[in-house]
Design an enzyme around this catalytic site. Structure first.
Site: not given
Ligand code: NAP
Ligand code: HSE
Length: 400
Positions: A11-12, A127, A129, A131, A196, A200
């Site tokens: 996603t990110v 922290v 997103g 902001i 989570d 933060k």
């Molecule tokens: P996600 O959609 O699950 O993306 C993570 C990606 O990394 C997936 O494609 C995953 O592959 C890949 N990956 C995992 N382990 C790996 C490895 N060892 N080598 C290579 N690729 C690897 O997660 P996300 O939502 O983008 O979140 C990523 C980070 O940002 C997390 O720490 C999350 O807490 C943080 N975050 C997310 C958001 C949000 O709104 N989504 C907001 C703020 C912060 P697979 O799918 O094949 O496992």
């Molecule tokens: N899972 C987290 C949330 C992503 O819902 O706030 C952003 O850090």
């Protein structure tokens, strides 16, 4: 040209690539040099994706390429993300991350490694997103002694609570929607159980104190026990329920906690709904300030990661100061914290509840078979003792 690598094309990570591509003119101008995404590391292949030819599966290709100056870590988790981040920083590559779990667990160590190697470990997206909150704490509020931070720091739970309140939606259905929209963590228990938000507030509290606030020591409660009936009572009181993350420094004592609170219409966080987050910061000179925006989701979060990439690009070979010492802060437990509580008991326990809690404000609402009231201000310890004696259905803390 500055070469950038993205670790994790989920996603990110895919958002980071999209932001850098869509806003390339602005971003390159602000970076002072053109940015180029050289590698995207992921476990999967992405056939047909416009960046398919940049996908690699071996991290060594990225880390051993001296051309790569900036790495975006958007994989999440502690294992591989920690190892890859350490190695990148040790080889002088700056790392920009959205991974709050890693920042909360290893922030001071990774910042020190970065600075020892004349590069940077930046975590604006960790922290709130999209902001801007890390940069204000690090750069803008440097004249302040910050003594309190209160925020809605989790988009998923705020989205769930808002939908439960406004549409009477079912908890599990809204959680599934939040997952679909890419807001939730890989394991959504981290969102709904409050972990989570806890990570933060640990990060913000560490920046507030300049020392290390350990997330494991923060009292944390999630939203899984909040029901539709709680919102019926909240409405009757002219209030709503929000998952708040709070920290405060008072007379040398440091307090931090995460829990659902009843807040009134006058509270600055009352109107923060859906995936939006907000952080209220109190400084001893400025007084109150507030930071608001989308707390989760692909593009808002990616925008924050890319803002760090631009900062790194402007500071190649230079250290951006960040005061977060490895020394641990001793947190004061919440036992002595005083507040009033909203309590629900079985209707049969009305007399017993009144005798035990003495002065109570009764809350009338259309919930059959129950007696509900708000207590006087008392310590958590005293409340827990009395609640144990009576045997309650539930309680929610009241925010002043
Ligand atoms: P996600 O959609 O699950 O993306 C993570 C990606 O990394 C997936 O494609 C995953 O592959 C890949 N990956 C995992 N382990 C790996 C490895 N060892 N080598 C290579 N690729 C690897 O997660 P996300 O939502 O983008 O979140 C990523 C980070 O940002 C997390 O720490 C999350 O807490 C943080 N975050 C997310 C958001 C949000 O709104 N989504 C907001 C703020 C912060 P697979 O799918 O094949 O496992
Ligand atoms: N899972 C987290 C949330 C992503 O819902 O706030 C952003 O850090």
């Amino acid at each position: 040209m500055i070469q950038v690598a993205v670790l994790g094309y989920g996603t990110v990570g895919s958002g980071v690539v999209e932001v850098i591509e869509k806003n390339k003119e602005e971003i390159n101008k602000k970076s002072g040099e053109e940015l180029n995404i050289k590698y995207i590391l992921d476990l999967r292949d992405f056939p047909g994706d416009p960046y398919e030819n940049k996908i690699v599966h071996d991290v060594n290709e990225v880390l051993e390429d001296p051309e790569v100056a900036i790495v975006c870590e958007t994989m999440g988790g502690l294992g591989a993300a920690y190892e890859f981040t350490r190695r990148a920083l040790l080889s002088g590559k700056s790392v920009c991350t959205s991974n709050k779990e890693l920042v909360a667990a290893h922030g001071p160590e990774l910042i020190r490694i970065a600075h020892d190697n004349k590069c940077n470990y930046l975590f604006e997206a960790s922290v709130g997103g999209g902001i801007p909150i890390i940069r204000p704490l690090n750069y803008s509020l440097t004249a302040e002694k910050i003594d309190a931070i209160t925020g809605i720091l989790n988009g998923t739970t705020n989205y769930i609570l808002s939908k439960m309140e406004k549409e009477g939606a079912d908890f599990a259905d809204v959680l599934a929607l939040a997952q679909e929209k890419g807001y939730a963590e890989k394991n959504p228990a981290a969102d709904v159980e409050g972990h989570d938000a806890c990570r933060k507030i640990a990060i913000l509290s560490s920046l507030m104190s300049g020392k290390n606030v350990r997330s494991e020591e923060i009292y944390t409660e999630g939203i899984t026990k909040i029901t539709a009936a709680d919102f019926v009572y909240a409405h009757a009181m002219g209030k709503t329920i929000k998952l708040l993350a709070k920290s405060m420094e008072q007379e040398g004592r440091f307090y931090a906690m995460v829990a659902p609170f009843l807040i009134s219409r006058e509270h600055p966080l009352y109107m923060v709904n859906g995936v939006f987050n907000a952080v209220c910061v109190h400084g001893n000179m400025l007084g109150d300030s507030m930071y608001y925006g989308r707390g989760a989701g692909k593009l808002p979060t990616a925008s924050a990661v890319v803002s760090d990439v631009v900062d790194c690009a402007r500071h190649i070979g230079k250290v951006i100061m960040c005061f977060w010492d490895a020394q641990n802060v001793e947190l004061t437990g919440i036992d002595e914290a005083k507040r009033s509580f909203f309590v629900r008991v079985d209707a049969k326990k009305e007399r017993e509840a009144i005798e035990t809690f003495k002065s109570v404000r009764v809350i009338e609402a259309d919930v059959p078979g129950e007696f509900a009231f708000v207590t006087d201000v008392m310590s958590e310890k005293e409340f827990n003792r009395k609640a144990g004696e009576v045997g309650i259905i539930s309680r929610v803390r009241m925010e002043e």
